[in-house]
Scaffold this active site. Structure first.
Site, PDB file in Angstrom:
ATOM      1  N   LYS A   1       0.907  -1.065  -0.134  1.00  0.00           N
ATOM      2  CA  LYS A   1      -0.050   0.060   0.002  1.00  0.00           C
ATOM      3  C   LYS A   1       0.844   1.344   0.004  1.00  0.00           C
ATOM      4  CE  LYS A   1      -2.059  -1.400   3.511  1.00  0.00           C
ATOM      5  NZ  LYS A   1      -1.361  -2.666   3.594  1.00  0.00           N
TER       6      LYS A   1
ATOM      7  N   ARG B   1       6.672 -13.899   7.112  1.00  0.00           N
ATOM      8  CA  ARG B   1       5.238 -13.929   6.731  1.00  0.00           C
ATOM      9  C   ARG B   1       4.824 -15.224   5.696  1.00  0.00           C
ATOM     10  NH1 ARG B   1       6.074  -8.081   3.252  1.00  0.00           N
ATOM     11  NH2 ARG B   1       5.714  -6.937   5.222  1.00  0.00           N
TER      12      ARG B   1
ATOM     13  N   THR C   1       6.767   0.431   3.792  1.00  0.00           N
ATOM     14  CA  THR C   1       8.117   0.506   3.322  1.00  0.00           C
ATOM     15  C   THR C   1       7.979   1.381   2.065  1.00  0.00           C
ATOM     16  OG1 THR C   1       8.576  -1.580   4.098  1.00  0.00           O
ATOM     17  CG2 THR C   1      10.469  -0.691   2.871  1.00  0.00           C
TER      18      THR C   1
ATOM     19  N   GLY D   1       3.515  -0.124   9.195  1.00  0.00           N
ATOM     20  CA  GLY D   1       4.570  -0.614   8.502  1.00  0.00           C
ATOM     21  C   GLY D   1       4.570  -0.593   6.862  1.00  0.00           C
TER      22      GLY D   1
ATOM     23  N   GLN E   1      -3.156  -2.403   7.284  1.00  0.00           N
ATOM     24  CA  GLN E   1      -3.398  -4.017   7.511  1.00  0.00           C
ATOM     25  C   GLN E   1      -4.311  -4.303   5.995  1.00  0.00           C
ATOM     26  OE1 GLN E   1      -4.286  -2.085  10.504  1.00  0.00           O
ATOM     27  NE2 GLN E   1      -2.088  -2.522  11.186  1.00  0.00           N
TER      28      GLN E   1
HETATM   29  P1  GDP Z   1       2.244  -2.174   3.026  1.00  0.00           P
HETATM   30  O1  GDP Z   1       2.182  -2.325   4.548  1.00  0.00           O
HETATM   31  O2  GDP Z   1       1.186  -2.837   2.305  1.00  0.00           O
HETATM   32  O3  GDP Z   1       2.721  -0.698   2.241  1.00  0.00           O
HETATM   33  O4  GDP Z   1       3.258  -3.235   2.685  1.00  0.00           O
HETATM   34  P2  GDP Z   1       4.883  -3.434   2.977  1.00  0.00           P
HETATM   35  O5  GDP Z   1       5.567  -2.057   2.883  1.00  0.00           O
HETATM   36  O6  GDP Z   1       4.958  -4.058   4.189  1.00  0.00           O
HETATM   37  O7  GDP Z   1       5.422  -4.385   1.967  1.00  0.00           O
HETATM   38  C1  GDP Z   1       5.565  -4.066   0.646  1.00  0.00           C
HETATM   39  C2  GDP Z   1       7.175  -4.502   0.376  1.00  0.00           C
HETATM   40  O8  GDP Z   1       7.215  -4.743  -0.952  1.00  0.00           O
HETATM   41  C3  GDP Z   1       7.949  -3.420   0.639  1.00  0.00           C
HETATM   42  O9  GDP Z   1       9.142  -3.820   0.982  1.00  0.00           O
HETATM   43  C4  GDP Z   1       8.201  -2.526  -0.913  1.00  0.00           C
HETATM   44  O10 GDP Z   1       9.071  -1.850  -1.058  1.00  0.00           O
HETATM   45  C5  GDP Z   1       8.021  -3.915  -1.725  1.00  0.00           C
HETATM   46  N1  GDP Z   1       7.223  -3.761  -3.071  1.00  0.00           N
HETATM   47  C6  GDP Z   1       6.207  -3.025  -3.194  1.00  0.00           C
HETATM   48  N2  GDP Z   1       5.829  -3.254  -4.472  1.00  0.00           N
HETATM   49  C7  GDP Z   1       6.905  -4.284  -5.085  1.00  0.00           C
HETATM   50  C8  GDP Z   1       6.802  -4.759  -6.340  1.00  0.00           C
HETATM   51  O11 GDP Z   1       5.968  -4.620  -7.114  1.00  0.00           O
HETATM   52  N3  GDP Z   1       8.029  -5.605  -6.402  1.00  0.00           N
HETATM   53  C9  GDP Z   1       8.626  -5.900  -5.429  1.00  0.00           C
HETATM   54  N4  GDP Z   1       9.710  -6.799  -5.523  1.00  0.00           N
HETATM   55  N5  GDP Z   1       8.606  -5.325  -4.235  1.00  0.00           N
HETATM   56  C10 GDP Z   1       7.520  -4.496  -4.129  1.00  0.00           C
END
Ligand code: GDP
Length: 424
Positions: free
Chosen positions: A16, A304, A42, A40, A223
């Site tokens: 997200k 995970r 990233t 969280g 979440q």
């Molecule tokens: P959020 O809480 O939904 O924002 O998800 P997180 O940040 O916990 O997890 C997403 C992770 O995947 C992060 O480390 C992102 O940098 C990474 N990420 C997001 N989109 C992509 C993608 O298209 N490809 C890859 N390889 N990593 C991605």
């Protein structure tokens, strides 16, 4: 209509933060509407990897006002730390706004969560132990303290004394812990007030007025749909409402303002902690997704669980949230897996289910019905347009659209901002 809602369609960690980053250029406000410092995101922005637990990822943009809305629970000490971390990296946090209605996470929330989860033993939910669940429980029990209470020290003391009396009895008599002392808490929280005071605002009113003036807002959930308190896989859920409905109560905006509800969907599925997960793969494919997808929790560092894409869950999420379109992330992680399995239905107790079974016990027993699609070996990280993706990758995306009944508006092929491909 000026509002876009971004919701995770699975069990969180769908990317997200990345989707918000992709959309931020068009936005004036980014609003967190629920959860606490258990989110969280990233975000990889301009070569810098940033981990945000509470502050909306819109903070990275000079043109955006970031808002922590009414529905969030806030640990003020953690918020200040996060602001200082960002400040240390040259990111301006002066425009950050915090709703006076947001509830405060108090020291006894952390303490109680620790002891109650321990007490539950093997039935523990695997929570993040940041005091978030207990803070929401107190909110519902109407004994919570809110950000606005910080600005009336007498009221703050009164409310704290009442609640602490009961919490200390539980801590000492039930769990054999030491009681917490009120004065120390008051001193700490008054210091937080002094630091945060200029960020506190009537955010619902302010957002409403800005929308009336033609500004645009992105409401960012933490979440995901299946962790929703009402619609998720209860009790293995979070203590708030990440779904689109929660975006409205959590920000104080009405449904007439909403133009788009974007479902953030990973090209496979992951889940942290306990609970049912029909497409979990404990073999080589799961291992591939875990390693290539780097599937460690941002906030907790927890591993995970990984599995195949689940169209039944996506259809469910589309229904609950009213998705207008999908942002499909991490397609690049599937490179090298062939065939790729897609769960199109479940089977449980001899019956087929095209939708999530209404009884949780049936869902626990649900076996996935898979269809197999062709994989690809090409690295997708450098692909710059949807049409340049390998034919098999495009077909995979098209199959997801068919199964979900919702269009995909963008596909992400890597963590960087430029690795988002618009789908026309
Ligand atoms: P959020 O809480 O939904 O924002 O998800 P997180 O940040 O916990 O997890 C997403 C992770 O995947 C992060 O480390 C992102 O940098 C990474 N990420 C997001 N989109 C992509 C993608 O298209 N490809 C890859 N390889 N990593 C991605």
């Amino acid at each position: 209509m000026p509002v876009t809602i971004v919701v995770g369609s699975q069990w969180g960690d769908e990317g997200k933060g990345k989707a918000t980053d992709y959309l931020a250029d068009q936005m004036d406000f980014v609003v967190r509407y629920q959860g606490g410092n258990n989110a969280g995101h990233t975000v990889l922005a301009g070569g810098t990897l940033l981990k945000l637990h509470l502050i909306p990822s819109g903070i990275l943009y000079d043109h955006i006002t970031s808002v922590i809305g009414d529905g969030v629970v806030v640990d003020p000490g953690v918020l200040i730390q996060e602001m200082e971390m960002l400040g240390g990296r040259g990111i301006d946090t002066s425009r950050l706004l915090l709703s006076g209605n947001a509830h405060l996470i108090m020291p006894y929330h952390l303490e109680l969560e620790k002891v109650t989860q321990r007490f539950l033993g093997k039935h523990a939910l695997g929570t993040t132990k940041r005091g978030i669940g207990p803070a929401y429980a107190d909110k519902a029990a109407r004994i919570g303290l809110r950000v606005q209470d910080l600005f009336d020290e007498k009221i703050f003391r009164e409310k704290l004394d009442v609640v602490l009396k009961e919490k200390n009895l539980i801590l000492t008599k039930v769990y054999g812990r030491l009681p917490l002392e009120s004065e120390g808490i008051v001193q700490d929280y008054m210091a937080y007030r002094d630091r945060l005071g200029r960020h506190v605002a009537d955010t619902s009113k302010l957002l409403h007025e800005a929308m009336r003036d033609g500004k645009r807002a992105l409401l960012e959930g933490a979440q995901g749909t299946l962790l929703d308190l009402d619609h998720g896989t209860y009790p293995f859920v979070t203590s708030s409402n990440p779904v689109a409905g929660g975006a409205l109560t959590g920000s104080g905006l009405g449904p007439k303002e909403v133009e788009r509800v974007i479902g953030i969907t990973k090209a496979y599925v992951t889940r942290v902690g306990s609970g049912p997960f029909p497409t979990e793969d404990l073999g080589e494919a799961g291992e591939h997704l875990f390693k290539v997808g780097d599937e460690y929790g941002t906030t907790t560092g927890r591993v995970r669980r990984c599995g195949w894409f689940d169209a039944v869950l996506l259809r469910f999420a589309a229904r609950i949230n009213g998705f207008t379109d999908l942002f499909l992330t991490k397609l690049d992680v599937l490179t090298g897996l062939s065939p790729i399995k897609v769960c199109v239905a479940y089977r449980a107790d001899g019956e087929a289910y095209e939708d999530v079974p209404p009884h949780q016990s049936t869902f626990h027993r649900a076996e996935p019905v898979y269809e197999e699609v062709e994989g690809w070996d090409d690295d997708l990280g450098d692909v710059t347009s949807f049409s340049a993706l390998p034919a098999a990758a495009r077909k995979y995306v098209e199959r997801i659209v068919e199964l979900a009944g919702v269009p995909v508006s963008a596909v992400s092929v890597g963590p960087a901002r430029e690795q988002s491909l618009r789908v026309e």
